[in-house]
Design a protein around this motif. Structure first.
Motif, PDB file in Angstrom:
ATOM      1  N   LYS A   1      37.368  82.734  66.752  1.00  0.00           N
ATOM      2  CA  LYS A   1      37.908  83.589  67.813  1.00  0.00           C
ATOM      3  C   LYS A   1      36.806  84.544  68.261  1.00  0.00           C
ATOM      4  CE  LYS A   1      42.029  85.983  69.108  1.00  0.00           C
ATOM      5  NZ  LYS A   1      42.518  85.167  70.184  1.00  0.00           N
ATOM      6  N   ILE A   2      36.568  84.578  69.544  1.00  0.00           N
ATOM      7  CA  ILE A   2      35.554  85.472  70.105  1.00  0.00           C
ATOM      8  C   ILE A   2      36.156  86.862  70.199  1.00  0.00           C
ATOM      9  CG2 ILE A   2      34.122  85.953  72.128  1.00  0.00           C
ATOM     10  CD1 ILE A   2      34.108  82.918  72.669  1.00  0.00           C
ATOM     11  N   LYS A   3      35.400  87.860  69.752  1.00  0.00           N
ATOM     12  CA  LYS A   3      35.922  89.228  69.713  1.00  0.00           C
ATOM     13  C   LYS A   3      35.274  90.164  70.730  1.00  0.00           C
ATOM     14  CE  LYS A   3      37.194  88.910  64.853  1.00  0.00           C
ATOM     15  NZ  LYS A   3      36.655  87.667  64.400  1.00  0.00           N
TER      16      LYS A   3
ATOM     17  N   ASP B   1      32.392  90.605  74.306  1.00  0.00           N
ATOM     18  CA  ASP B   1      31.698  89.959  75.410  1.00  0.00           C
ATOM     19  C   ASP B   1      30.320  89.478  74.964  1.00  0.00           C
ATOM     20  OD1 ASP B   1      31.969  89.245  78.230  1.00  0.00           O
ATOM     21  OD2 ASP B   1      30.261  90.607  78.530  1.00  0.00           O
TER      22      ASP B   1
ATOM     23  N   PHE C   1      30.774  86.241  73.287  1.00  0.00           N
ATOM     24  CA  PHE C   1      31.067  85.259  74.338  1.00  0.00           C
ATOM     25  C   PHE C   1      29.778  84.739  74.958  1.00  0.00           C
ATOM     26  CE2 PHE C   1      31.813  84.695  78.975  1.00  0.00           C
ATOM     27  CZ  PHE C   1      32.577  83.537  78.933  1.00  0.00           C
TER      28      PHE C   1
ATOM     29  N   TRP D   1      38.788  82.617  75.351  1.00  0.00           N
ATOM     30  CA  TRP D   1      38.257  83.896  75.826  1.00  0.00           C
ATOM     31  C   TRP D   1      38.368  83.980  77.355  1.00  0.00           C
ATOM     32  CZ3 TRP D   1      36.549  88.473  73.905  1.00  0.00           C
ATOM     33  CH2 TRP D   1      35.820  89.304  74.756  1.00  0.00           C
TER      34      TRP D   1
ATOM     35  N   TYR E   1      40.340  86.809  79.293  1.00  0.00           N
ATOM     36  CA  TYR E   1      39.573  87.875  79.945  1.00  0.00           C
ATOM     37  C   TYR E   1      39.033  87.526  81.327  1.00  0.00           C
ATOM     38  CZ  TYR E   1      39.931  90.149  75.477  1.00  0.00           C
ATOM     39  OH  TYR E   1      40.426  90.725  74.333  1.00  0.00           O
TER      40      TYR E   1
END
Length: 127
Positions: free
Chosen positions: A2-4, A6, A9, A50, A54
């Motif tokens: 899981k990307i947390k 930016d 990312f 992500w 976002y």
């Protein structure tokens, strides 16, 4: 995975791009090692999640918003029919919103705030 942030990312995007370039240089993504192919899939899924949360496509509802609606429905044991009634829309439109097929309008945002306790600032920050 899981990307947390930016920064994560962007790092994972660069890593995925490097794997793509390597596969292209080899002439086929299938010529990558099994480890590289697995890593590519993991990165692709994390990046997709992500971006859906976002950076949703125009007209789509962020998964952060739909997750908040679903959580409220689950917490209060509210069915889709009751959700539709509270929002003043059809059950099919609720389904479309929850599945990212229909955008929110200002009236629905207000009703989510008033009837579900989802802060308008949260919704506006994530549209």
């Amino acid at each position: 995975m899981k990307i947390k942030t930016d920064k994560e990312f962007r790092t994972y995007q660069a890593e995925m791009e490097a794997i793509t370039v390597k596969g292209t240089d080899l002439g086929d993504m299938e010529l990558l090692s099994e480890e590289e192919k697995e890593r590519y899939i993991v990165l692709s899924q994390a990046i997709s999640e992500w971006e859906a949360a976002y950076h949703p496509l125009p007209g789509r509802v962020s998964t952060l918003i739909t997750d908040a609606i679903r959580k409220k429905m689950e917490t209060e044991n509210i069915k889709q029919k009751e959700t539709a009634r509270r929002l003043g829309i059809s059950e099919s439109r609720v389904s479309d919103i929850l599945n990212g097929r229909r955008p929110l309008n200002l009236n629905i945002v207000k009703r989510l705030r008033d009837n579900f306790g989802i802060p308008a600032d949260f919704i506006l920050d994530n549209i």
